[in-house]
Design a protein around this motif. Structure first.
Motif, PDB file in Angstrom:
ATOM      1  N   TRP A 206       0.842  -1.202   0.000  1.00  0.00           N
ATOM      2  CA  TRP A 206       0.000   0.000   0.000  1.00  0.00           C
ATOM      3  C   TRP A 206       0.876   1.250   0.000  1.00  0.00           C
ATOM      4  O   TRP A 206       0.625   2.193  -0.763  1.00  0.00           O
ATOM      5  N   LEU A 207       1.906   1.267   0.830  1.00  0.00           N
ATOM      6  CA  LEU A 207       2.814   2.411   0.887  1.00  0.00           C
ATOM      7  C   LEU A 207       3.547   2.584  -0.444  1.00  0.00           C
ATOM      8  O   LEU A 207       3.709   3.703  -0.938  1.00  0.00           O
ATOM      9  N   TYR A 208       3.953   1.474  -1.021  1.00  0.00           N
ATOM     10  CA  TYR A 208       4.683   1.505  -2.295  1.00  0.00           C
ATOM     11  C   TYR A 208       3.795   2.043  -3.410  1.00  0.00           C
ATOM     12  O   TYR A 208       4.212   2.916  -4.180  1.00  0.00           O
ATOM     13  N   MET A 209       2.562   1.539  -3.512  1.00  0.00           N
ATOM     14  CA  MET A 209       1.648   1.983  -4.552  1.00  0.00           C
ATOM     15  C   MET A 209       1.223   3.436  -4.350  1.00  0.00           C
ATOM     16  O   MET A 209       0.864   4.125  -5.302  1.00  0.00           O
ATOM     17  N   SER A 210       1.283   3.900  -3.104  1.00  0.00           N
ATOM     18  CA  SER A 210       0.937   5.304  -2.801  1.00  0.00           C
ATOM     19  C   SER A 210       2.145   6.216  -2.959  1.00  0.00           C
ATOM     20  O   SER A 210       2.064   7.408  -2.686  1.00  0.00           O
ATOM     21  N   GLU A 211       3.286   5.627  -3.372  1.00  0.00           N
ATOM     22  CA  GLU A 211       4.538   6.366  -3.587  1.00  0.00           C
ATOM     23  C   GLU A 211       4.989   7.081  -2.326  1.00  0.00           C
ATOM     24  O   GLU A 211       5.462   8.221  -2.361  1.00  0.00           O
ATOM     25  N   ILE A 212       4.835   6.423  -1.199  1.00  0.00           N
ATOM     26  CA  ILE A 212       5.302   6.957   0.087  1.00  0.00           C
ATOM     27  C   ILE A 212       6.576   6.209   0.459  1.00  0.00           C
ATOM     28  O   ILE A 212       6.559   4.993   0.677  1.00  0.00           O
ATOM     29  N   ALA A 213       7.693   6.924   0.497  1.00  0.00           N
ATOM     30  CA  ALA A 213       8.977   6.301   0.820  1.00  0.00           C
ATOM     31  C   ALA A 213       8.929   5.691   2.217  1.00  0.00           C
ATOM     32  O   ALA A 213       8.430   6.310   3.161  1.00  0.00           O
ATOM     33  N   HIS A 214       9.456   4.488   2.347  1.00  0.00           N
ATOM     34  CA  HIS A 214       9.386   3.803   3.634  1.00  0.00           C
ATOM     35  C   HIS A 214      10.513   2.793   3.762  1.00  0.00           C
ATOM     36  O   HIS A 214      11.050   2.292   2.775  1.00  0.00           O
ATOM     37  N   ARG A 218      13.212  -0.633  10.706  1.00  0.00           N
ATOM     38  CA  ARG A 218      14.214   0.398  10.941  1.00  0.00           C
ATOM     39  C   ARG A 218      14.442   0.552  12.452  1.00  0.00           C
ATOM     40  O   ARG A 218      13.498   0.686  13.222  1.00  0.00           O
ATOM     41  N   ARG A 219      15.699   0.524  12.859  1.00  0.00           N
ATOM     42  CA  ARG A 219      16.016   0.687  14.274  1.00  0.00           C
ATOM     43  C   ARG A 219      15.713   2.103  14.729  1.00  0.00           C
ATOM     44  O   ARG A 219      16.022   3.074  14.030  1.00  0.00           O
ATOM     45  N   LEU A 220      15.107   2.232  15.897  1.00  0.00           N
ATOM     46  CA  LEU A 220      14.807   3.544  16.452  1.00  0.00           C
ATOM     47  C   LEU A 220      16.117   4.215  16.871  1.00  0.00           C
ATOM     48  O   LEU A 220      17.038   3.531  17.358  1.00  0.00           O
ATOM     49  N   PRO A 221      16.225   5.530  16.701  1.00  0.00           N
ATOM     50  CA  PRO A 221      17.474   6.243  17.023  1.00  0.00           C
ATOM     51  C   PRO A 221      17.628   6.490  18.526  1.00  0.00           C
ATOM     52  O   PRO A 221      17.700   7.630  18.998  1.00  0.00           O
ATOM     53  N   ILE A 222      17.689   5.407  19.283  1.00  0.00           N
ATOM     54  CA  ILE A 222      17.794   5.475  20.748  1.00  0.00           C
ATOM     55  C   ILE A 222      18.798   4.424  21.213  1.00  0.00           C
ATOM     56  O   ILE A 222      19.255   3.592  20.429  1.00  0.00           O
ATOM     57  N   GLU A 223      19.146   4.459  22.508  1.00  0.00           N
ATOM     58  CA  GLU A 223      20.098   3.488  23.041  1.00  0.00           C
ATOM     59  C   GLU A 223      19.498   2.086  23.082  1.00  0.00           C
ATOM     60  O   GLU A 223      20.186   1.103  22.817  1.00  0.00           O
ATOM     61  N   GLU A 224      18.204   2.000  23.441  1.00  0.00           N
ATOM     62  CA  GLU A 224      17.559   0.695  23.466  1.00  0.00           C
ATOM     63  C   GLU A 224      17.537   0.088  22.063  1.00  0.00           C
ATOM     64  O   GLU A 224      17.365   0.786  21.079  1.00  0.00           O
ATOM     65  N   GLU A 225      17.717  -1.213  21.978  1.00  0.00           N
ATOM     66  CA  GLU A 225      17.737  -1.875  20.674  1.00  0.00           C
ATOM     67  C   GLU A 225      16.319  -2.287  20.305  1.00  0.00           C
ATOM     68  O   GLU A 225      15.873  -3.397  20.574  1.00  0.00           O
ATOM     69  N   VAL A 226      15.608  -1.344  19.662  1.00  0.00           N
ATOM     70  CA  VAL A 226      14.212  -1.553  19.285  1.00  0.00           C
ATOM     71  C   VAL A 226      14.043  -1.223  17.810  1.00  0.00           C
ATOM     72  O   VAL A 226      14.578  -0.224  17.325  1.00  0.00           O
ATOM     73  N   TYR A 227      13.276  -2.064  17.121  1.00  0.00           N
ATOM     74  CA  TYR A 227      13.045  -1.880  15.702  1.00  0.00           C
ATOM     75  C   TYR A 227      11.559  -1.671  15.429  1.00  0.00           C
ATOM     76  O   TYR A 227      10.711  -2.381  15.976  1.00  0.00           O
ATOM     77  N   SER A 228      11.271  -0.690  14.573  1.00  0.00           N
ATOM     78  CA  SER A 228       9.888  -0.458  14.159  1.00  0.00           C
ATOM     79  C   SER A 228       9.550  -1.393  13.012  1.00  0.00           C
ATOM     80  O   SER A 228      10.440  -1.904  12.332  1.00  0.00           O
ATOM     81  N   ASP A 229       8.255  -1.604  12.770  1.00  0.00           N
ATOM     82  CA  ASP A 229       7.856  -2.384  11.599  1.00  0.00           C
ATOM     83  C   ASP A 229       8.145  -1.594  10.323  1.00  0.00           C
ATOM     84  O   ASP A 229       8.721  -2.116   9.371  1.00  0.00           O
ATOM     85  N   PHE A 230       7.718  -0.321  10.313  1.00  0.00           N
ATOM     86  CA  PHE A 230       7.954   0.548   9.152  1.00  0.00           C
ATOM     87  C   PHE A 230       8.352   1.939   9.631  1.00  0.00           C
ATOM     88  O   PHE A 230       7.964   2.370  10.723  1.00  0.00           O
ATOM     89  N   TYR A 231       9.131   2.623   8.803  1.00  0.00           N
ATOM     90  CA  TYR A 231       9.512   4.008   9.094  1.00  0.00           C
ATOM     91  C   TYR A 231       9.315   4.841   7.841  1.00  0.00           C
ATOM     92  O   TYR A 231       9.737   4.447   6.749  1.00  0.00           O
ATOM     93  N   LEU A 232       8.651   6.001   7.994  1.00  0.00           N
ATOM     94  CA  LEU A 232       8.409   6.926   6.886  1.00  0.00           C
ATOM     95  C   LEU A 232       9.259   8.177   7.109  1.00  0.00           C
ATOM     96  O   LEU A 232       8.989   8.949   8.033  1.00  0.00           O
ATOM     97  N   PRO A 233      10.303   8.400   6.288  1.00  0.00           N
ATOM     98  CA  PRO A 233      11.155   9.584   6.465  1.00  0.00           C
ATOM     99  C   PRO A 233      10.366  10.892   6.420  1.00  0.00           C
ATOM    100  O   PRO A 233      10.638  11.817   7.169  1.00  0.00           O
ATOM    101  N   VAL A 234       9.375  10.958   5.508  1.00  0.00           N
ATOM    102  CA  VAL A 234       8.537  12.154   5.430  1.00  0.00           C
ATOM    103  C   VAL A 234       7.607  12.147   6.646  1.00  0.00           C
ATOM    104  O   VAL A 234       6.766  11.277   6.777  1.00  0.00           O
ATOM    105  N   GLY A 235       7.792  13.109   7.521  1.00  0.00           N
ATOM    106  CA  GLY A 235       6.981  13.159   8.734  1.00  0.00           C
ATOM    107  C   GLY A 235       7.610  12.432   9.898  1.00  0.00           C
ATOM    108  O   GLY A 235       7.138  12.530  11.035  1.00  0.00           O
TER     109      GLY A 235
END
Length: 295
Positions: A206-214, A218-235
């Motif tokens: 859905w994100l790809y067909m909507s042309e939303i970069a994702h 993606r690892r969260l930019p914190i000390e804890e080692e946590v990964y998100s399912d998806f990350y959208l640079p815009v916003g």
């Protein structure tokens, strides 16, 4: 009949003939000491005169003109080689990936941003040599890149991760190890991402067909080692899909991640199974809250 070699061109027309911008042409002429800048005016140097440059005038207007033969001059031609710029199609060929992947990757890195019709370079992209251009007929913006971008460490690493599928993730807890061993990233989305479930594949598509970069996982930019399912640079938005609500260990993992998102005040969109059945209605509304429009 005059030979074309005797034809004189203004610096602007010379830039058009050599398929470069007027600004770039003047920078080359200045760098090679063919012209100089004096009292806010371009003046012809002795070297420029040796190259055949002449000062032309019409009324109060003056300009520097060059014989067409300078297009074959080794100095200008060498500059052409040094400053060769690559299209996204050429980048795709160099990295051996689909051309449809390149702009989303560059957007994920923060080098370009999605415009309604095309792509525009960011300040970071400009600092890396990105050149903003427009298609002559449509006016759609696009960006070209210097050859040096092929050796950019961050870009090379990102491309390698994509070719390998889902990037390797270092796990710090037994619960996380068990989750990732149980749910292998084996579902290939339309953009090449390998995801861990059919629901995540639907989100990615859905994100790809909507042309939303994702980005996926993606690892969260914190000390804890946590990964998100998806990350959208815009916003700077993270998306989490909660799909195993009947698993106690999964619920505990979910609560821990939500506490971290809240702690750092990250932008978060949460999706569940009911949302997956109606992404066309659900996701646009959730994205709009963070200023992201889908078309």
């Amino acid at each position: 009949m005059n030979n074309t070699k005797d034809k004189y061109l203004s610096s602007t027309n010379l830039s058009k003939e050599m398929n470069i911008s007027t600004k770039e042409m003047f920078e080359r002429l200045l760098r090679n000491n063919w012209i100089d800048r004096v009292d806010q005016q371009w003046v012809l140097t002795e070297k420029g005169k040796e190259k055949g440059g002449q000062v032309k005038s019409r009324g109060d207007r003056q300009w520097i003109a060059w014989p067409a033969s300078v297009m074959d001059d080794s100095e200008l031609k060498e500059n052409n080689i040094k400053e060769k710029y690559l299209s996204t199609t050429k980048l795709a060929e160099e990295f051996d990936v689909s051309r449809l992947r390149i702009n989303p990757i560059l957007s994920e890195l923060g080098w370009i941003e999605k415009d309604r019709k095309g792509w525009i370079t960011t300040k970071l992209g400009e600092s890396l040599g990105g050149k903003q251009l427009e298609h002559n007929k449509t006016g759609v913006p696009y960006v070209k890149w210097p050859e040096t971008i092929l050796k950019n460490k961050r870009l090379v690493e990102t491309i390698e991760e994509i070719k390998e599928g889902s990037p390797e993730v270092q796990i710090s807890s037994n619960e996380e190890v068990g989750f990732r061993e149980k749910f292998i990233a084996k579902h290939r989305a339309a953009d090449g991402h390998f995801v861990r479930s059919k629901a995540e594949m639907l989100i990615d598509n859905w994100l790809y067909m909507s042309e939303i970069a994702h980005a996926y996982e993606r690892r969260l930019p914190i000390e804890e080692e946590v990964y998100s399912d998806f990350y959208l640079p815009v916003g700077k938005v993270y998306i989490e899909y909660w799909g195993y609500e009947n698993d106690p260990k999964y619920i505990q993992r979910k609560e821990t991640k939500l506490e971290i998102y809240k702690k750092y005040e990250f932008n978060l969109i949460e999706l569940n199974d009911a949302d997956i059945q109606n992404l066309d209605d659900v996701l646009p509304k959730k994205l709009l809250k963070f200023g992201i429009q889908s078309y």
